[in-house]
Design a protein around this motif. Sequence first.
Motif, short mmCIF file in Angstrom:
data_model
loop_
_atom_site.label_atom_id
_atom_site.label_comp_id
_atom_site.label_asym_id
_atom_site.label_seq_id
_atom_site.Cartn_x
_atom_site.Cartn_y
_atom_site.Cartn_z
N VAL A 549 0.86 -1.19 0.00
CA VAL A 549 0.00 0.00 0.00
C VAL A 549 0.89 1.24 0.00
N VAL A 550 0.66 2.14 -0.96
CA VAL A 550 1.33 3.44 -0.96
C VAL A 550 0.34 4.45 -0.37
N VAL A 551 0.80 5.19 0.65
CA VAL A 551 -0.04 6.15 1.36
C VAL A 551 0.46 7.55 1.07
N ASP A 552 -0.37 8.37 0.45
CA ASP A 552 0.01 9.74 0.10
C ASP A 552 -0.63 10.71 1.08
N LEU A 567 -1.14 1.59 -9.11
CA LEU A 567 -2.34 0.78 -9.30
C LEU A 567 -2.17 -0.23 -10.43
N SER A 568 -1.47 0.16 -11.49
CA SER A 568 -1.28 -0.74 -12.62
C SER A 568 -0.33 -1.88 -12.30
N ASN A 599 -7.06 -5.28 -9.28
CA ASN A 599 -7.35 -5.74 -7.92
C ASN A 599 -6.56 -4.98 -6.86
N ALA A 600 -6.42 -3.69 -7.08
CA ALA A 600 -5.69 -2.84 -6.13
C ALA A 600 -6.68 -1.87 -5.48
N SER A 601 -6.65 -1.80 -4.17
CA SER A 601 -7.55 -0.89 -3.47
C SER A 601 -7.16 0.56 -3.75
N PHE A 602 -8.16 1.41 -3.87
CA PHE A 602 -7.94 2.85 -4.01
C PHE A 602 -8.91 3.55 -3.07
N GLY A 802 -8.21 8.66 10.00
CA GLY A 802 -8.97 8.30 8.81
C GLY A 802 -8.11 7.60 7.77
N VAL A 803 -6.89 8.09 7.59
CA VAL A 803 -5.95 7.43 6.68
C VAL A 803 -5.64 6.03 7.19
N PHE A 804 -5.42 5.91 8.48
CA PHE A 804 -5.12 4.62 9.10
C PHE A 804 -6.25 3.63 8.84
N ALA A 805 -7.48 4.10 8.97
CA ALA A 805 -8.63 3.21 8.72
C ALA A 805 -8.64 2.73 7.27
N ASP A 806 -8.30 3.62 6.34
CA ASP A 806 -8.25 3.22 4.93
C ASP A 806 -7.14 2.19 4.69
N ILE A 807 -6.02 2.36 5.36
CA ILE A 807 -4.92 1.38 5.22
C ILE A 807 -5.39 0.00 5.65
N ILE A 808 -6.08 -0.05 6.77
CA ILE A 808 -6.56 -1.34 7.28
C ILE A 808 -7.58 -1.95 6.31
N LYS A 809 -8.42 -1.10 5.70
CA LYS A 809 -9.38 -1.61 4.72
C LYS A 809 -8.69 -2.20 3.50
N ALA A 810 -7.48 -1.75 3.22
CA ALA A 810 -6.74 -2.26 2.06
C ALA A 810 -6.12 -3.63 2.30
#
Length: 812
Positions: A549-552, A567-568, A599-602, A802-810
Amino acid sequence: MQVLKFGGTSVANAENIRKVVNIVTADPQKKLFVVSALSGVTDKLIEIGNLAAGKDPSYTEKISALSEQHLEAVKTLLPVTTQSASLSLVMQTFNELEDIAEGVFRLQEISAASKDKIIGFGELLSSKIISAYMHSLNIDHAWIDSRDLLLTDNNHGKANILFEETNQRIIDYFNASDKNLFIAPGFIARAETGTVTTLGRGGSDYTAAVIAAALHADALQIWTDVSGMMTADPRLVNNAKVIPVISYKEAMELTHFGAKVVYPPTIQPAMAREIPIWVKNTFAPGDAGTVIQHVAPREGEVVTGISSISDISLLSLEGSGMVGIPGSSKTFFTALAEAKINVVLITQSSSEHSICVAVNAADGTRAATVVNKAFAYEIDSQKLDPVKEEHNLSIVALVGDKMKRHPGIAGKMFSALGRNGINIRAIAQGSSEKNISAVISTADVKKAVNTLHERFFERARKQLNVFILGVGNVGSKLIEQIREQQDFLLKNLNLQLRIIGIANSRQALLAEDDELDLSNWQQHLKDSEEIQLPMLAKKIVNKNLRNTVVVDVTADEAIARSYHVFLSRSISVVACNKIACSSDYAYYRRLKELSADFNASFYFETNVGAGLPVIGTLNDLLRSGDEIVKIEAVLSGTLNFVFNNYDGKETFAEVVKRAQAEGYTEPDPRLDLGGTDVMRKILILAREAGYALEMDDIAATQFLPQDCFSGSVEDFYACLEKNEAHFKKLYDSAHDKGCKLKYVAAFEQGRAMVGLQEIPADADFYHLYGKDNIVLYYTKRYAQQPLVIKGAGAGGDVTASGVFADIIKAAP
């Protein structure tokens, strides 16, 4: 009778040889033990032969060094009084080796027979030295010359045993002996013509198996440097586990597809006699190891193990000339067989339009040549295309007896690989369904094996590898939150969240093998190399880790414009940065499509409302079949903070500065006060609701004087001070009407608008304090009373969460 075999690492030096002898003499049972050459010696002997054949005189130096290695072993193992005979044996053997190598040097070529003669010296020397050591300890035993027992054909390099004569010789020898302990060199045998032959690399295992089968031994033990056969190669997978029990057929599949613990032909003789094979660890003899037997009763795991073979080439023969034509496959495989090219994997399309095989890379080009020659007429007449060669490939294989009775295993395998961007070039599955194999790029092998091991053996633990771009207010707080929660996530969610990289606008700190140590990451980042974004993106991609996961957490446009690169390659992206999703609609759609295709989460929940579930709730409404009628929102925690705190007693500029100091604004506050940030947010919500809007489609009413938008941030604050009367007038107008100033965004019937409004006391937005945001969703289901989301919409801690929650969802 027990037969034991000890590999090269087990007899690598004097210390290890002592361990071997202790194991062999630990109990009084009748035993034969077979030994390999000292570790690395066979490779050195091959090098000597090749150097001599290449007219390179340095082969003599290699012989001297190898001689010293064996002389040193004698001197270390044996008392001085008993060394003489063994030292003489070593010198005599190396004199003979030097004579053979000199002949090769003069001829400038090495025959297969000469090569067998040269590489056979390793096992002879190791077994003789160990035998001498045992004599020095007064251990009664007999040394056996395997060449007198094992009779083969003349297929030098990988000779075939002539079993009838060999079995009789073995039986006769042991029936005639009154000894209880025997030692023999592995790997070497003798042809009917009397020349020395070898049984293939790893052939010492096979020597032991052939003798064990002839004697109907109680057990065959393979002693090595690992505690049994593993669920995967431990050099690739840190969490590989020992397989306690495995069937003969499963073991054959695993060894065929790369598991190096046991030489593949070893299993067949033992299986024919139903002799259990134990794989044990010389350096941890108390470990249970693995037993290979007829039936493998195991609870739980459907897949027994994962193996891989590298250095593979793929050959594809295609064309309409094969469709419905009998004999095409026969011609194909006959050509390879006559060239003595081994086929590792076969797959053929059901239309008979193509045949695809995997061979060892060393044989790839030669295999293509012989097949093209066999089909020369069809190729010349354009009925078939010339053989297509693909190199730098490997095979990964799932193996397990139980797979046949469990549907969906192949689907799980391929979906796991696909989710991590691992392209499959060919697939093969036998009718027995004990093996599912896939040909992939060699560059993806480590990721593939780890991905499959996690999918089939580590269901209780998933690994997530995270790269964090941006270490400002939000990024720093995010790193700290992750550091504090790692143990909790592992214990409660079985999620191993690893930070692999941290970068700012100039430098990047990347882990070499494992995760980064977060205890002093700030200083380590300062000391790290300078790097530009394109090279950083390349390094992230080349790490090729599973579940990446890349986190911006920047506001950098260049980073936002690089999401497609990740993503590609099936690398998920979590974006706090709003630029990508509010840029041109075509790029926004491209990112969404790449996310689905690869199949990459965004995830970008924090683009709107910081840690509030604004986008997630909108998506849930739409996925459940609801329709958005209208959205009304206060979406800027910064502007809400500013207008909640501005009352004319403190200047407008001072309130804005306080908002920036407390971390509520963008790095450039004009993005907030100019409405750009709110425009981006309502644009993102409109797009997520299914509308193809651009930024230019949003109607925006400015409250800032136009001259405040030019110059630097310092110039901006000076402009605010200069226009204090303007802001006081806005405040007084609202205050005199009993209203409050709120910067409102709205979307309805495909149109979006933003602007400062005077909100009366009976409105939903009136009682909105501090830095809070509020979003009202009016939908077909929420027609009379909207669905309301309200809470803190700015601040480093809540945004980071909020970012942390998205990371976990990924996580997978």
